[in-house]
Write an enzyme that holds these catalytic residues in place. Structure first.
Site, PDB file in Angstrom:
ATOM      1  CG  HIS A 103      32.747  -6.275  52.163  1.00  0.00           C
ATOM      2  ND1 HIS A 103      31.676  -5.690  52.793  1.00  0.00           N
ATOM      3  CD2 HIS A 103      32.212  -7.252  51.374  1.00  0.00           C
ATOM      4  CE1 HIS A 103      30.552  -6.248  52.394  1.00  0.00           C
ATOM      5  NE2 HIS A 103      30.848  -7.221  51.543  1.00  0.00           N
ATOM      6  CB  CYS A 146      30.248 -10.646  51.243  1.00  0.00           C
ATOM      7  SG  CYS A 146      30.830 -10.687  49.535  1.00  0.00           S
TER       8      CYS A 146
END
Length: 350
Positions: free
Chosen positions: A230, A243
């Site tokens: 992201h 992440c």
């Protein structure tokens, strides 16, 4: 009488010879002594010359050493050029910082930031930036990844993330179509390595770690682990909670490019998405290897054979899941894929 005369002549002759020999001996001794003195003088002169030469050499070496030390210190306030890249110590010098922003266009600043594994907002926070000496036609020309992987030639879409160089690569049928910077999991919350598949995505995802963290263009690759890529701040080193952080434009591009999974029901995955490979180790506590590009322009380069070897162990599962997807697509006869997961959801980790 004659005998007395002959004897006297003989004595006088011998006396003369003796004096002549003594004279010659004296001259020889004098010459030898003179030669010895001259030899000693020459020897002393040679030694003195050697000492002078050595002193000169030592003096030159000392000067060079001093100049080198001064040069090292001066690099803090000056651009230092390598073969393909240069160091710009912009934080240490107001004049260099101003020169940096006046010299490079917004597009070039974006390229520089990406090569330093940061976003443009972090340019002003860096002590030193790695800047290319010549700007290439496209950002793709700076790729550290091989342009083609033969063992992915039959795979429609693949994403590969490298922990060591903090960068990702996108392949379509084995051809590199995109690459960019990433900041992955920090030391205490590292991104898991191995083979994953894209699953659900959310335009804006709120992190469960902190409700104030909004994850734009989130695409999950590990539903149970809460890991995905992201958009988020790129400070230039692994900093996330597992992440894979991306630049906004890159996250948006991948969001629209990758395929989601297909669910049979809320708990059963019918078809997985695209393969994602995460590999390698990062040397925590040290600057990223891209900081060495000035000394070695190839330090981040991954060879074709090396990357194919990394991909090889996962090929069987990749082709297995690809067959499942192809059969599903045939059975749907052109129907649109399920839109499950398009709604905004909460991720477990940012």
């Amino acid at each position: 009488m004659k005998k007395i005369i002959v004897l006297l002549v003989t004595v006088l002759f011998l006396a003369g010879c003796k004096k002549e020999m003594e004279k010659q001996d004296s001259e020889i001794d004098s010459t030898t002594i003179q030669q010895n003195i001259e030899t000693k003088v020459d020897s002393i002169a040679i030694k003195r010359n050697d000492s002078i030469q050595l002193a000169k050499k030592d003096s030159v070496a000392a000067v060079k050493k001093t100049e080198l030390e001064k040069s090292k210190k001066s690099k803090k306030y000056a651009v230092y050029k390598g073969d393909a890249f240069s160091y710009w110590p912009i934080k240490a010098s107001d004049s260099l910082r101003k020169l940096f922003y006046n010299t490079f266009t917004k597009e070039q600043q974006y390229t520089i930031a990406a090569l330093n594994r940061i976003d443009t907002d972090h340019i002003k926070t860096r002590d030193t930036l790695i800047v290319p000496n010549e700007f290439k036609s496209t950002f793709m020309d700076y790729t550290p990844f091989p342009r083609k992987l033969d063992n992915l030639a039959e795979v429609p879409k693949t994403v590969i993330f490298s922990y060591p160089i903090q960068a990702y690569a996108v392949y379509e049928k084995g051809n590199l179509v995109k690459w960019g910077p990433t900041n992955m999991g920090k030391k205490s919350a590292q991104t898991p390595r191995g083979l994953f598949f894209t699953n659900w995505k959310g335009r804006k995802v709120t992190s469960t770690v902190d409700d104030e963290w909004i994850l734009n263009w989130n695409f999950n690759i590990s539903n149970s682990g809460g890991v995905g890529w992201h958009q988020y701040a790129l400070p230039g080193y692994p900093a996330s909670h597992s992440c894979l952080r991306l630049l906004d434009a890159d996250a948006q591009w991948l969001y629209n490019w990758a395929d989601q999974w297909v669910l049979a029901d809320k708990k059963t995955v019918k078809v997985k998405g695209n393969p994602v490979i995460v590999f390698g180790d990062y040397k925590f506590g040290s600057k990223g290897v891209w900081h060495q590009l000035v000394e070695d322009p190839t330090v981040t380069t991954i060879s074709k054979s090396a990357l194919e070897a990394i991909v090889e162990p996962y090929l069987a599962e990749i082709f297995n899941q690809q067959t499942i997807r192809e059969e599903y697509n045939k059975s749907k006869s052109g129907a649109k894929p399920s839109e499950d997961g398009l709604k905004t959801v909460k991720d477990s980790i940012n």
